[in-house]
Scaffold this active site. Structure first.
Site, mmCIF file in Angstrom:
data_model
loop_
_atom_site.group_PDB
_atom_site.id
_atom_site.type_symbol
_atom_site.label_atom_id
_atom_site.label_comp_id
_atom_site.label_asym_id
_atom_site.label_seq_id
_atom_site.Cartn_x
_atom_site.Cartn_y
_atom_site.Cartn_z
ATOM 1 N N LYS A 52 0.851 -1.202 0.000
ATOM 2 C CA LYS A 52 0.000 0.000 0.000
ATOM 3 C C LYS A 52 0.883 1.248 0.000
ATOM 4 O O LYS A 52 1.493 1.597 0.999
ATOM 5 C CB LYS A 52 -0.924 0.058 1.220
ATOM 6 N N GLU A 87 10.364 1.380 10.060
ATOM 7 C CA GLU A 87 11.441 2.337 9.769
ATOM 8 C C GLU A 87 10.800 3.705 9.854
ATOM 9 O O GLU A 87 9.959 4.062 9.020
ATOM 10 C CB GLU A 87 12.025 2.057 8.383
ATOM 11 N N CYS A 92 14.321 11.064 5.541
ATOM 12 C CA CYS A 92 14.341 10.616 6.939
ATOM 13 C C CYS A 92 15.750 10.572 7.514
ATOM 14 O O CYS A 92 15.965 10.794 8.694
ATOM 15 C CB CYS A 92 13.703 9.239 7.036
ATOM 16 N N GLU A 134 11.014 16.012 14.525
ATOM 17 C CA GLU A 134 11.298 15.956 13.093
ATOM 18 C C GLU A 134 10.399 16.942 12.344
ATOM 19 O O GLU A 134 9.175 16.907 12.494
ATOM 20 C CB GLU A 134 11.025 14.540 12.580
HETATM 21 P P1 NAD Z 1 2.769 8.414 7.629
HETATM 22 O O1 NAD Z 1 3.084 7.649 8.859
HETATM 23 O O2 NAD Z 1 1.790 9.503 7.708
HETATM 24 O O3 NAD Z 1 2.233 7.435 6.478
HETATM 25 C C1 NAD Z 1 3.002 6.341 6.030
HETATM 26 C C2 NAD Z 1 2.065 5.302 5.436
HETATM 27 O O4 NAD Z 1 1.225 4.799 6.467
HETATM 28 C C3 NAD Z 1 1.141 5.841 4.353
HETATM 29 O O5 NAD Z 1 1.026 4.878 3.325
HETATM 30 C C4 NAD Z 1 -0.188 5.974 5.081
HETATM 31 O O6 NAD Z 1 -1.300 5.882 4.221
HETATM 32 C C5 NAD Z 1 -0.125 4.787 6.021
HETATM 33 N N1 NAD Z 1 -0.996 4.886 7.193
HETATM 34 C C6 NAD Z 1 -1.408 5.991 7.848
HETATM 35 N N2 NAD Z 1 -2.221 5.647 8.883
HETATM 36 C C7 NAD Z 1 -2.309 4.294 8.881
HETATM 37 C C8 NAD Z 1 -2.988 3.348 9.708
HETATM 38 N N3 NAD Z 1 -3.742 3.723 10.745
HETATM 39 N N4 NAD Z 1 -2.831 2.050 9.426
HETATM 40 C C9 NAD Z 1 -2.072 1.637 8.390
HETATM 41 N N5 NAD Z 1 -1.410 2.488 7.561
HETATM 42 C C10 NAD Z 1 -1.532 3.805 7.811
HETATM 43 O O7 NAD Z 1 4.176 8.939 7.076
HETATM 44 P P2 NAD Z 1 4.426 9.875 5.830
HETATM 45 O O8 NAD Z 1 4.021 11.256 6.194
HETATM 46 O O9 NAD Z 1 3.889 9.241 4.607
HETATM 47 O O10 NAD Z 1 6.028 9.804 5.703
HETATM 48 C C11 NAD Z 1 6.889 10.637 6.372
HETATM 49 C C12 NAD Z 1 7.507 9.937 7.555
HETATM 50 O O11 NAD Z 1 8.147 8.732 7.133
HETATM 51 C C13 NAD Z 1 8.591 10.765 8.222
HETATM 52 O O12 NAD Z 1 8.495 10.630 9.608
HETATM 53 C C14 NAD Z 1 9.864 10.113 7.703
HETATM 54 O O13 NAD Z 1 11.010 10.332 8.504
HETATM 55 C C15 NAD Z 1 9.470 8.690 7.671
HETATM 56 N N6 NAD Z 1 10.360 7.914 6.800
HETATM 57 C C16 NAD Z 1 11.205 7.012 7.383
HETATM 58 C C17 NAD Z 1 12.102 6.294 6.588
HETATM 59 C C18 NAD Z 1 13.064 5.291 7.193
HETATM 60 O O14 NAD Z 1 13.629 4.514 6.445
HETATM 61 N N7 NAD Z 1 13.258 5.267 8.496
HETATM 62 C C19 NAD Z 1 12.116 6.487 5.207
HETATM 63 C C20 NAD Z 1 11.236 7.414 4.652
HETATM 64 C C21 NAD Z 1 10.352 8.115 5.467
#
Ligand code: NAD
Length: 488
Positions: free
Chosen positions: A182, A257, A290, A387
């Site tokens: 997803k 992650e 990230c 962050e």
């Molecule tokens: P997010 O947590 O808002 O969303 C990530 C994913 O989770 C999306 O696909 C979203 O639709 C899904 N999601 C949201 N609520 C959910 C739920 N209740 N159940 C299941 N899935 C759900 O994050 P974002 O805003 O898309 O991404 C940014 C974040 O990701 C930042 O904190 C960034 O640092 C982190 N990130 C981490 C890494 C790493 O490797 N550590 C890499 C890239 C991004």
């Protein structure tokens, strides 16, 4: 396959799900817009819910037994075929991801999309070359074996969606699992192109599925399905907690992650030109990375010299259209994210932190935010502890190594850290003391796909990368055979 495609740039993209080898529409849709020009709607994308989640997991469960029964070499053939197809389609994938997420087109073309192909090749090869651990003890032959785990759910964020999705789906598939992916709702389209290639590579139906939709709808339905045997998530710590709760309810192993607030430590003995040049790279992709080192921790004696170099390197940045090769700083992904970044900066100023440069959006109708540097009045400032995920760095000073390590470890995060020094033994000491999943000395973003990757603290749970990922996506078992049965 449905012909219901939309034109994104000059590329035809399906806005539908891909379930059991078929394109599937949903009764409702959500709008996907381009950060390069927010008035441009790219697509009405299928908005999945519990129905689509159930169908996709059913497809993955049904396809599991025969995919798991293949040899690692047979699975390697599929994954290599997919990798070859990705390499042949870098241009359209990069075009779509640039329009959808606004990552710089040059970097998508030259680095990021090709890394997707490398992910599939690397994990397919690792799985084939796996040498089970074997040893004798107490009169038994012991062997560690890996078993495919089952249907796996992969949930990914909006930054670098193609690469980050392949990073997780590749080891899951190589280990013999079937997958439901997803992608994030703010940049859903490049993963749809991946599904076209899965189809072209002739994967058996149900082995690799994708559903589109909102996290709290289809995402929540996927991670709470009791038939799912692994969950792999990349995203924010807030969502990571929700997914952890869902995984715990079904006792399903998960990796997360999550976000970062990396320390970027500069000692006076460092090559300051190099350090400043790397620090200015943190503004690339509008800081939506990230792993970025967003907390600049600089030894007091070189503060002025470093700051002068950083300001000069930052001035060379060009904010503009991500398709233009001259552009180095893209717009932010979404107006809500722009408001979030601006909110952090406004609160920081209101709370008495010092704005050194930047601090504003570039123009009223675009999503560009100036590269920004803030000197916080205290280490407890919100801008230091949380962050931002935008082009915003903080600058703090230290005197001693111990102070540098204490500051580096003073947030709840622990994803990455960068250290700039010409003294290798000092670098070793700092690396020893700093809590982070990855530490880079005099460099940034160097990756070896066989190395473990993940975070400590609220930056994540578990490790992926190399055999760490293949172990996570397997049920590992111990097989013991008695050498001599005459003594019982
Ligand atoms: P997010 O947590 O808002 O969303 C990530 C994913 O989770 C999306 O696909 C979203 O639709 C899904 N999601 C949201 N609520 C959910 C739920 N209740 N159940 C299941 N899935 C759900 O994050 P974002 O805003 O898309 O991404 C940014 C974040 O990701 C930042 O904190 C960034 O640092 C982190 N990130 C981490 C890494 C790493 O490797 N550590 C890499 C890239 C991004």
């Amino acid at each position: 396959m449905s012909n219901d495609r939309v034109l994104v740039g000059d590329v035809k993209v399906s806005p539908e799900h891909y379930i059991n080898g078929q394109r599937v529409a949903s009764a409702s849709t959500f709008e996907d817009r381009s950060p390069l020009e927010w008035t441009t709607k790219l697509a009405d994308v299928a908005r999945g819910g519990s129905l689509e989640a159930r169908a996709a997991v059913t497809a993955a469960v049904d396809a599991f037994a025969s995919w798991a029964a293949l040899s690692t070499t047979e699975r390697q053939n599929y994954l290599h075929r997919l990798a070859d197809l990705i390499d042949q389609h870098i241009e359209p994938i990069a075009t779509v991801e640039c329009l959808d997420m606004a990552m710089l087109l040059e970097s998508l073309r030259l680095r990021v999309i090709g890394r997707g192909a490398r992910n599939f090749r690397a994990y397919a090869d690792l799985a084939v070359n796996y040498q089970p651990r074997r040893w004798d003890s107490n009169g038994t032959h012991n062997t560690v074996l890996r078993m495919p785990a089952g249907a796996t759910v992969v949930i990914t964020p909006w930054n670098a969606p193609f690469m980050l999705s392949t990073w997780k789906c590749a080891p899951a598939l190589a280990a013999g699992n079937t997958v439901v992916l997803k992608p994030a709702e703010w940049s859903p389209l490049s993963c749809s192109l991946l599904m076209d290639l899965v189809d072209e590579a002739d994967f058996p139906p149900g082995v690799f599925n994708m559903v589109q939709g909102l996290g709290e709808e289809v995402g929540a339905a996927l991670v709470s399905d009791p038939r799912v045997r692994r969950i792999s998530f990349t995203g924010s710590p807030e969502t990571g907690r929700l997914i952890g709760v869902a995984a715990a309810k079904n006792l399903v192993p998960f990796t997360a992650e999550l976000g970062g607030k990396g320390p970027f430590v500069v000692f006076a003995d460092a090559d300051l030109d190099l350090a400043a040049q790397k620090a200015a790279l943190m503004y690339d992709d509008a800081g939506q990375v990230c792993l970025a080192g967003t907390r600049l921790l600089v030894q007091s004696s070189c503060r002025a010299a470093f700051l002068e170099r950083l300001a000069a390197a930052t001035n060379r940045h060009v904010l503009g259209d991500s398709r233009d090769p001259a552009t180095t700083v893209s717009p932010l992904i979404h107006p809500d994210h722009l408001a979030r970044v601006q909110g952090f900066v406004d609160r920081s100023k209101a709370q008495g932190d010092t704005l050194v440069f930047g601090g504003h959006r570039l123009q009223d109708d675009g999503l560009w935010f100036e590269p920004t540097l803030i000197e916080p009045k205290s280490n407890e400032s919100e801008i230091v502890q949380h962050e931002v995920f935008g082009p915003v760095l903080t600058l703090q000073t230290f005197e001693t190594e111990d102070e540098a390590v204490a500051l580096a470890n003073s947030t709840a995060y622990g994803l990455s850290a960068m250290v700039f020094t010409s003294d290798q033994s000092r670098a070793d000491r700092i690396a020893d003391g700093v809590r982070a999943g990855t530490i880079w000395v005099n460099c940034f973003l160097v990756r070896d796909l066989t190395a473990p990757f993940g975070g400590t603290g609220i930056s994540g749970i578990g490790r992926e990368g190399g055999d760490y990922a293949l172990d996570f996506y397997s049920d590992v078992k111990t097989y013991q055979v008695k050498e001599d049965t005459t003594d019982g």
